[in-house]
Design a protein around this motif. Structure first.
Motif, PDB file in Angstrom:
ATOM      1  N   ARG A  71      -8.374  -0.451   2.108  1.00  0.00           N
ATOM      2  CA  ARG A  71      -7.496  -1.563   2.504  1.00  0.00           C
ATOM      3  C   ARG A  71      -7.411  -2.604   1.398  1.00  0.00           C
ATOM      4  N   LEU A  72      -8.534  -2.863   0.762  1.00  0.00           N
ATOM      5  CA  LEU A  72      -8.559  -3.875  -0.303  1.00  0.00           C
ATOM      6  C   LEU A  72      -7.679  -3.457  -1.463  1.00  0.00           C
ATOM      7  N   ILE A  73      -7.800  -2.208  -1.888  1.00  0.00           N
ATOM      8  CA  ILE A  73      -7.012  -1.722  -3.031  1.00  0.00           C
ATOM      9  C   ILE A  73      -5.541  -1.606  -2.662  1.00  0.00           C
ATOM     10  N   ALA A  74      -5.240  -1.248  -1.411  1.00  0.00           N
ATOM     11  CA  ALA A  74      -3.843  -1.140  -0.984  1.00  0.00           C
ATOM     12  C   ALA A  74      -3.163  -2.496  -0.962  1.00  0.00           C
ATOM     13  N   ALA A  75      -3.918  -3.546  -0.672  1.00  0.00           N
ATOM     14  CA  ALA A  75      -3.334  -4.888  -0.581  1.00  0.00           C
ATOM     15  C   ALA A  75      -3.150  -5.541  -1.945  1.00  0.00           C
ATOM     16  N   GLN A  76      -3.972  -5.164  -2.933  1.00  0.00           N
ATOM     17  CA  GLN A  76      -3.904  -5.805  -4.240  1.00  0.00           C
ATOM     18  C   GLN A  76      -4.066  -4.762  -5.340  1.00  0.00           C
ATOM     19  N   ASP A  77      -3.530  -5.085  -6.511  1.00  0.00           N
ATOM     20  CA  ASP A  77      -3.685  -4.212  -7.677  1.00  0.00           C
ATOM     21  C   ASP A  77      -5.022  -4.533  -8.337  1.00  0.00           C
ATOM     22  N   LEU A  78      -6.035  -3.799  -7.930  1.00  0.00           N
ATOM     23  CA  LEU A  78      -7.383  -4.067  -8.421  1.00  0.00           C
ATOM     24  C   LEU A  78      -7.913  -2.874  -9.210  1.00  0.00           C
ATOM     25  N   GLY A  79      -9.007  -3.094  -9.934  1.00  0.00           N
ATOM     26  CA  GLY A  79      -9.626  -2.020 -10.688  1.00  0.00           C
ATOM     27  C   GLY A  79     -10.467  -1.124  -9.801  1.00  0.00           C
ATOM     28  N   LYS A  80     -11.210  -0.250 -10.428  1.00  0.00           N
ATOM     29  CA  LYS A  80     -12.058   0.689  -9.705  1.00  0.00           C
ATOM     30  C   LYS A  80     -13.277  -0.030  -9.147  1.00  0.00           C
ATOM     31  N   HIS A 118      -9.896  -8.744   4.458  1.00  0.00           N
ATOM     32  CA  HIS A 118      -9.184  -9.904   3.909  1.00  0.00           C
ATOM     33  C   HIS A 118     -10.006 -10.529   2.783  1.00  0.00           C
ATOM     34  N   VAL A 119      -9.346 -10.787   1.650  1.00  0.00           N
ATOM     35  CA  VAL A 119     -10.035 -11.352   0.496  1.00  0.00           C
ATOM     36  C   VAL A 119     -10.324 -12.829   0.743  1.00  0.00           C
TER      37      VAL A 119
END
Length: 392
Positions: A71-80, A118-119
């Motif tokens: 969910r976190l990666i789907a919501a934002q363009d984040l690294g590994k 949620h971040v």
């Protein structure tokens, strides 16, 4: 003859002490001051980020780690994602750390709501302390622990040991009655005498702490030193303590499935139940064996932790190292970092170590002043002009 030999030895030790001090004092002050800054890092960071480290507990169960990460990666363009810190406290946020980016830097970590991903925000002070830590350990030299900074700081630490030993020998009292003078600075003095009193007496006070800092710091600088300490303290257990680089599954020819946290997390919960307060799950750089470090609810030190290695595909427990089961020597090795920063003695120990570290520039300043005053005293005096006669 014996007296003359003693004076010669002391003269040589004095030169060694002076040269080592002049060469290393500035770098030693830098390392000491950065160490002092990090003394209460955990308390400072927790205070700065109190608002994003807690959430309102809910009736619904928290998300499993893999779903939370998805969910976190789907919501934002984040690294590994490289690691997550989970807690048994239903009001604690999940701490998510990321691997290096394409430029070789470390992206900022995030605190995340465990119930909906949620971040909550990035921790303030994290980047500052990360820079201070790299300066303290590796002098900001590229390569971090794999670069030249690590052996350089280790060599500086060896130089400090030379200074401590030579300083102690040069100061050793000749008579028992001089011990009081040996430990009490004479603040009534002035000029060079006061500088010498402060340099020598305060140096004697802080010597045990500097020695503890240095001997434990070398453990992180040189592999030969680390291996020697390990051999000395846990000789029968050295081979057993070394973990395999890869899990058994990594050596076969079967295709490796994408690895995640859930299988290992389920196994860990089954093993530990509700005995842990927080757990750090770190994905492997290679292979399929995930490492979990966990702290009990009564744990007060960073080093009083258990460590598990679990296969992320099968959920099989590869190994379990519990702090309570360690031998005395293994517990000493596990506590080296806490000894290094004084935390082994609680917050008063950290405070003492911090104050002692802050005094390092005092020896830089007084040492340079004493060196310059010696040079002035050794300089031959010029004859008065009035006594010269023509032709001389």
């Amino acid at each position: 003859m014996a007296v003359r030999l003693g004076h010669t030895i002391k003269a040589v030790l004095f030169q060694v002490h002076s040269v080592a001090g002049l060469v290393l004092a500035l770098l030693l002050s830098l390392i000491a001051l950065t160490g002092a800054i990090m003394s209460f890092e955990d308390e400072i960071v927790d205070h700065l980020n109190a608002g994003i480290m807690q959430v309102a507990p809910r009736q619904a169960p928290p998300l499993m780690p893999d779903e939370l990460v998805a969910r976190l990666i789907a919501a934002q363009d984040l690294g590994k994602v490289a690691a997550v810190t989970l807690s048994s406290d239903p009001s604690a946020a999940v701490h998510v750390r990321f691997g290096r980016d394409e430029q070789g830097g470390w992206p900022a970590s995030l605190y995340v709501d465990p119930y909906d991903a949620h971040v909550l925000g990035s921790p303030r002070g994290e980047a500052f302390f990360a820079t201070v830590r790299r300066l303290h350990r590796w002098l900001l030299i590229p390569g971090d622990r794999k670069g030249w900074g690590r052996p350089i700081t280790g060599t500086i630490a060896l130089g400090l040991i030379v200074m401590l030993v030579t300083g102690l020998v040069l100061r050793w009292p000749r008579r028992a009655g001089s011990v009081k003078m040996w430990l009490k600075p004479n603040l009534a003095l002035g000029g060079r005498a006061l500088q010498r009193s402060l340099h020598t007496v305060i140096g004697t006070w802080v010597l045990p702490v500097y020695l503890a800092m240095t001997l434990t710091g070398l453990y992180f600088s040189f592999e030969w030193y680390k291996d020697g300490v390990t051999w000395l303290l846990v000789r029968p257990h050295v081979t057993a303590a070394k973990m395999p680089a890869k899990s058994p599954r990594a050596a076969n020819s079967e295709p490796v499935r994408p690895i995640g946290f859930d299988q290992a997390w389920t196994t860990f919960q089954r093993e530990e139940g509700d005995r842990f307060s927080k757990a750090l799950l770190t994905l492997p750089a290679q292979g399929t064996t995930l490492r979990i470090r966990s702290w009990g609810k009564a744990s007060l030190l960073e080093t009083t932790r258990d460590e598990f290695r679990i296969d992320t595909v099968t959920g099989q427990l590869v190994s379990a190292e519990r702090f309570a089961d360690k031998t005395f020597g293994e517990k000493v090795i596990a506590a080296i970092y806490d000894i290094h920063r004084g935390e082994i003695l609680g917050w008063p120990g950290k405070l003492v170590f911090m104050i002692v570290a802050i005094t390092m520039p005092l020896f830089l300043v007084t040492g340079i002043l004493l060196y310059l005053s010696r040079r002035r005293l050794r300089r031959p005096a010029q004859p008065p002009l009035g006594r010269l006669v023509p032709g001389e």
